[in-house]
Design a protein around this motif. Structure first.
Motif, mmCIF file in Angstrom:
data_model
loop_
_atom_site.group_PDB
_atom_site.id
_atom_site.type_symbol
_atom_site.label_atom_id
_atom_site.label_comp_id
_atom_site.label_asym_id
_atom_site.label_seq_id
_atom_site.Cartn_x
_atom_site.Cartn_y
_atom_site.Cartn_z
ATOM 1 N N ALA A 1 34.129 24.202 67.965
ATOM 2 C CA ALA A 1 34.523 22.851 68.367
ATOM 3 C C ALA A 1 36.037 22.733 68.563
ATOM 4 O O ALA A 1 36.570 21.620 68.601
ATOM 5 N N GLU A 2 36.707 23.889 68.716
ATOM 6 C CA GLU A 2 38.170 23.904 68.818
ATOM 7 C C GLU A 2 38.680 23.007 69.935
ATOM 8 O O GLU A 2 39.642 22.250 69.763
ATOM 9 N N GLU A 3 38.026 23.046 71.088
ATOM 10 C CA GLU A 3 38.512 22.281 72.241
ATOM 11 C C GLU A 3 38.429 20.770 71.994
ATOM 12 O O GLU A 3 39.296 20.011 72.417
ATOM 13 N N LYS A 4 37.382 20.328 71.277
ATOM 14 C CA LYS A 4 37.220 18.902 71.012
ATOM 15 C C LYS A 4 38.102 18.436 69.855
ATOM 16 O O LYS A 4 38.642 17.342 69.867
ATOM 17 N N LEU A 5 38.226 19.284 68.832
ATOM 18 C CA LEU A 5 38.973 18.892 67.634
ATOM 19 C C LEU A 5 40.476 19.106 67.779
ATOM 20 O O LEU A 5 41.264 18.557 67.013
ATOM 21 N N HIS A 6 40.870 19.951 68.750
ATOM 22 C CA HIS A 6 42.274 20.315 68.937
ATOM 23 C C HIS A 6 42.859 20.891 67.635
ATOM 24 O O HIS A 6 43.978 20.580 67.242
ATOM 25 N N MET A 7 42.050 21.713 66.976
ATOM 26 C CA MET A 7 42.460 22.395 65.758
ATOM 27 C C MET A 7 42.367 23.894 66.000
ATOM 28 O O MET A 7 41.348 24.390 66.476
ATOM 29 N N ARG A 8 43.443 24.595 65.695
ATOM 30 C CA ARG A 8 43.473 26.036 65.967
ATOM 31 C C ARG A 8 42.344 26.750 65.221
ATOM 32 O O ARG A 8 42.049 26.452 64.068
ATOM 33 N N LYS A 9 41.749 27.738 65.906
ATOM 34 C CA LYS A 9 40.548 28.376 65.375
ATOM 35 C C LYS A 9 40.806 29.222 64.134
ATOM 36 O O LYS A 9 39.868 29.566 63.410
ATOM 37 N N SER A 10 42.065 29.569 63.856
ATOM 38 C CA SER A 10 42.351 30.412 62.689
ATOM 39 C C SER A 10 42.181 29.651 61.380
ATOM 40 O O SER A 10 41.858 30.256 60.347
ATOM 41 N N LYS A 11 42.389 28.335 61.391
ATOM 42 C CA LYS A 11 42.390 27.564 60.144
ATOM 43 C C LYS A 11 41.083 27.675 59.357
ATOM 44 O O LYS A 11 41.079 28.052 58.181
ATOM 45 N N PRO A 12 39.937 27.335 59.967
ATOM 46 C CA PRO A 12 38.698 27.366 59.176
ATOM 47 C C PRO A 12 38.298 28.753 58.699
ATOM 48 O O PRO A 12 37.803 28.897 57.573
ATOM 49 N N VAL A 13 38.512 29.783 59.520
ATOM 50 C CA VAL A 13 38.068 31.120 59.091
ATOM 51 C C VAL A 13 38.981 31.687 58.008
ATOM 52 O O VAL A 13 38.527 32.467 57.155
ATOM 53 N N LEU A 14 40.262 31.329 58.006
ATOM 54 C CA LEU A 14 41.148 31.760 56.931
ATOM 55 C C LEU A 14 40.692 31.189 55.587
ATOM 56 O O LEU A 14 40.649 31.891 54.566
#
Length: 494
Positions: free
Chosen positions: A65-78
């Motif tokens: 959901a990165e494109e909708k949330l505008h949150m970088r994809k590294s944050k949740p997986v870290l």
């Protein structure tokens, strides 16, 4: 209740992108499947195991959901990686086995570090070439030539295919898209077709080169496929690109836009940096194939060469500027003379800082999370179900289709971590399908996502989806081509 299992080095297994989807299905619908734990404790049917899987699924949902949330994809997986290994550490401490968990995490970290150093140097060189205006020069050349639409369509596609063998598909696609947007004079239909063609080409070009994609690099560094064996995928990759490209080209009007003037000069040292990058690649390959050392050693040596060259550029800059001022003044070339005022010294560390750190940190989160799930025993469970229950060829084709939705890095790492008993032809097949499967949807690869932003409102998910059947035809044709051309490799086991 925890059960003891025979110790097993989990790093000898490997996995693929959609692993978590299959894993979730197993947990919900296939409890009868027996798991072989990869660590000393089988955690597959424990509360801590279920929590770890849930964390990974939630993290990946946020990534998608990165494109909708505008949150970088590294944050949740870290965060997921940290919590998964915290659970493992807590359980192993309670069972009096802290050393086992520590050793497994260090092995996972070593696996990631080798890939990180390799990718970091490659990105640094690409950024250095960009700063020296190598890509701008290429773009300006195409703009100035005034090619017809059909010629521009083929030139950008072919260049995207070949450039992506050494540069990442994101950089390649954005470079070619910039050319199309500048020349196409607002022709939305043409721009959309070109963007689809560029995405397919850049993904296909990276599929047959160890340097073309993170997934191919992972397979090469794991010694599952030798450097020269990747080139057996050249034919299937070309077919994957050419089948949809030829069909889409029939819908392009062969009109000719007005040529544009764009004067771009290469900065000093640009050609030598390209040469240094090629030398670095050669050294990296020799380190791996001849000395049996990690390719990262060769890449880091090449970074040292770039630093020395950067030092030379900085020290010799004043003399170079003085010579150019004299030469341009004598010629009366006031435009070039004026441009000298904006020259800044070359700095290698600025190029390193401009690397795609979000991608590198995302890669860390995926590798460490999947490593943790593997240590808990889930990859053995998944391998038993997927590759023991299905024919490996069908499993690899389906995983490639899933990679259109789920990022191919966790898919490939999961397959590598599972390490199913497959012939070399099937390892090449999963390398191909994971690489080109992302072309089926615009959100299936970094190149597609980037171009949706670059050509916003023109190249869209729906525009790409309209051509999905044609792209799928290329996908099927590439698989059949591989099965035909490389039939002998399906009997060779490594």
């Amino acid at each position: 209740m925890l059960t003891r299992c025979r110790p097993q080095h989990w790093l000898r297994q490997r996995d693929r992108r959609p692993g978590f989807l299959v894993l979730a299905a197993l947990l919900l619908f296939s409890p009868q499947v027996l798991a072989a734990g990869a660590g000393e404790l089988d955690l597959t049917y424990t509360l801590s195991g279920f929590i770890a899987v849930t964390l990974f699924i939630l993290a990946y949902a946020l990534v998608m959901a990165e494109e909708k949330l505008h949150m970088r994809k590294s944050k949740p997986v870290l965060v997921a990686a940290g919590l998964i290994w915290t659970l493992i550490g807590w359980v192993y401490v309670q069972e009096g086995l802290p050393d086992a968990a520590e050793h497994a995490f260090k092995e996972t970290l070593l696996e990631y570090t080798e890939l990180l150093l390799f990718l970091l140097v490659a990105m640094t060189y690409v950024n250095a070439m960009e700063e020296r205006r190598v890509f701008d020069k290429l773009r300006a050349w195409m703009v100035e030539k005034g090619f017809s639409y059909r010629a521009l369509y083929w030139i950008t596609g072919i260049l995207a295919f070949w450039i992506s063998t050494v540069a990442n598909n994101l950089t390649t696609a954005m470079l070619m898209c910039a050319v199309v947007l500048k020349v196409a004079e607002g022709d939305k239909r043409f721009i959309s077709l070109c963007c689809i063609n560029i995405v397919v080409a850049s993904n296909a070009g990276g599929a047959f080169s160890p340097f073309g994609d993170i997934t191919t690099l992972m397979v090469w560094q794991s010694k599952l496929v030798e450097f020269q064996e990747f080139f057996e995928l050249l034919g299937p990759s070309l077919v994957n690109y050419l089948v949809p490209a030829i069909i889409m080209s029939l819908f392009i009007q062969n009109k000719k836009p007005s040529p544009l003037e764009e004067h771009i000069w290469l900065k000093r040292g640009a050609r030598r940096i390209v040469l240094l990058f090629l030398v670095t690649i050669v050294i990296s390959v020799l380190c791996h194939t001849v000395l049996h050392l990690p390719p990262a050693l060769g890449m880091m040596t090449g970074l040292g060469f770039l630093q020395f060259f950067g030092y030379y550029l900085r020290r010799s800059l004043p003399r170079s500027l003085e010579r150019k001022r004299t030469r341009y003044s004598q010629r009366g070339d006031w435009r070039k003379l004026e441009s000298l005022g904006s020259v800044v010294p070359f700095d290698v560390f600025t190029r390193i800082a401009r690397s795609e750190w979000d991608t590198l940190l995302f890669f860390y989160g995926v590798v460490v999370s999947v490593g943790g799930l593997g240590f808990m025993g889930y990859l053995s469970l998944l391998s038993q179900t997927l590759y023991a229950g299905w024919d490996p060829t069908w499993a690899n084709v389906v995983l490639g289709l899933i990679s259109a939705v789920v990022d191919n890095i966790p898919v490939m790492f999961a397959v590598i971590s599972m390490n199913p008993d497959m012939a070399m032809g099937n390892w090449l097949l999963i390398t191909l399908t994971a690489g080109v499967g992302g072309s089926l949807l615009s959100v299936g690869s970094a190149a597609g996502v980037a171009l949706m932003g670059q050509a916003r409102g023109i190249y869209t998910f729906a525009a790409h989806m309209r051509w999905a059947p044609v792209i799928a035809l290329g996908y099927v044709a590439s698989v059949l081509t591989h099965l035909w051309l490389n039939a002998d490799s399906f009997t060779v086991f490594h």
